[in-house]
Enzyme design. Structure first.
Site, PDB file in Angstrom:
ATOM      1  N   ASP A  12     119.882  34.536 -39.501  1.00  0.00           N
ATOM      2  CA  ASP A  12     120.595  35.620 -38.815  1.00  0.00           C
ATOM      3  C   ASP A  12     119.830  36.002 -37.540  1.00  0.00           C
ATOM      4  OD1 ASP A  12     118.404  36.696 -40.166  1.00  0.00           O
ATOM      5  OD2 ASP A  12     119.372  38.609 -40.594  1.00  0.00           O
ATOM      6  N   HIS A 245     107.926  37.786 -39.739  1.00  0.00           N
ATOM      7  CA  HIS A 245     108.400  37.543 -41.109  1.00  0.00           C
ATOM      8  C   HIS A 245     108.912  36.126 -41.372  1.00  0.00           C
ATOM      9  CE1 HIS A 245     108.310  41.876 -41.950  1.00  0.00           C
ATOM     10  NE2 HIS A 245     108.991  42.080 -40.849  1.00  0.00           N
TER      11      HIS A 245
END
Ligand code: BDR
Ligand code: CA
Length: 322
Positions: A12, A245
């Site tokens: 995403d 991340h």
């Protein structure tokens, strides 16, 4: 025909997704079968365009597939907070649709898994909605996945509620479907929760380094991170760095020796009340592995070495000596 590892990036993008996608597109020893996009950091209409921006930037012919919006969304979550309105820190980057497939991401995942049973590895960098949709459509195809590397979850502090991490919390229904499927079959699942990802970040010195030594890509990285994510991190927690991340999950695929060796665990998730989405783990006879440690510096160096030659890497080492 080739003997390269076959990988699908489910993502995403998202500024930290961009680094992970970059690493995989440039790795010579893998074949990226496709990039499947999901709504998450921003709605799908933004994330698939950002994936197209990246394949164009790297002159790649990897195709981009539109997937689904999360099956269950909490409308109170403002997804533009860290990633900006366009998901790339509101930096204007051109894109074309030449690599956009008209095949739906779920159909593509199913097709690849039936064609290459036990060969396809999935790097999952957003909510698990596309994987859940695949399970609902064809659970047998899902059983053919060789391994999933998923950025998500937390066993300590959260980043979207005090107990939860964004990717998993944003689609708890999908998380439930995936966890149930993992309990029933032997798909290997490596989880990279906030416990490990929060240990890996680029600080302002490293962005300056990327801007001056990192060529066109380094400049773009500095732009998309500094424009929004850095400012928001400072406002939120008073730190001048950006956590990477998704890159932490991606780099495990090539540098697992830099991460902790872990035993399989059983995951339980609370779906009720104030602590909705809170996860816990106990030892279990599963194929789920939760990573909580990584050598952050070596991992970042390994990432930079995918993009840059030894001269640049030496400068990066010098930067960190002082
Ligand atoms: C995750 O959420 C997104 O903001 C990042 O891209 C990462 O996948 C971190 O919680
Ligand atoms: Ca992401």
């Amino acid at each position: 025909m080739n003997n390269k590892r076959k990988v699908i990036i489910d993502c995403d993008p998202g500024v930290d997704d961009a680094l992970a996608i970059n690493a995989l597109l440039l790795k010579k020893d893998i074949e990226v079968l496709g990039i499947t996009c999901v709504g998450g950091n921003r709605p799908l209409e933004y994330t698939y365009k950002n994936a197209l921006r990246l394949v164009d930037f790297f002159n790649s012919d990897v195709k981009v597939y539109k997937g689904v919006e999360p099956l269950s969304i909490d409308p109170n979550i403002k997804t533009s907070f860290f990633h900006g309105e366009n998901g790339f820190g509101d930096v204007e980057i051109p894109y074309t649709t030449k690599n956009l497939s008209d095949i739906n991401a779920i159909d593509f995942l199913e097709e690849m898994l039936l064609k290459y049973p036990n060969e396809v590895e999935i790097l999952a960098l957003g909510p698990l909605s596309n994987l859940a949709a695949l399970i609902l459509k064809n659970s047998k195809a899902f059983e053919n996945v060789k391994a999933i590397y998923s950025m998500g979850g937390t066993f300590s502090m959260g980043n979207i509620t005090p107990y939860c991490e964004f990717n998993y919390y944003f689609d708890l229904k999908a998380l439930d479907i995936v966890m149930n499927a993992l309990n029933k079959n032997k798909v290997v699942f490596h989880m990279f929760p906030l416990d490990v990802t929060m240990k890996v970040y680029f600080d302002v010195n490293e962005f300056t380094f990327l801007r001056y030594e990192g060529g066109k890509w380094g400049n773009l990285v500095a732009d998309i991170f500094e424009n929004h994510y850095l400012v928001k991190t400072y406002q939120a927690i008073g730190k001048t760095f950006c956590v990477l991340h998704d890159l932490v999950a991606a780099m495990y695929m090539f540098n697992s020796e830099l991460y902790d060796e872990v035993k399989p665990v059983k995951i339980s998730i609370n779906y009720e009340g104030e602590k909705r989405g809170k996860m816990s783990q106990e030892h279990g006879d599963t194929n789920i592995f939760v990573h909580k440690e990584v050598d952050s510096y070596k991992m970042k160096e390994a990432y930079l070495a995918i993009n840059y030659d030894e001269q640049v890497i030496k400068k990066y080492r010098n930067l960190n000596k002082s």
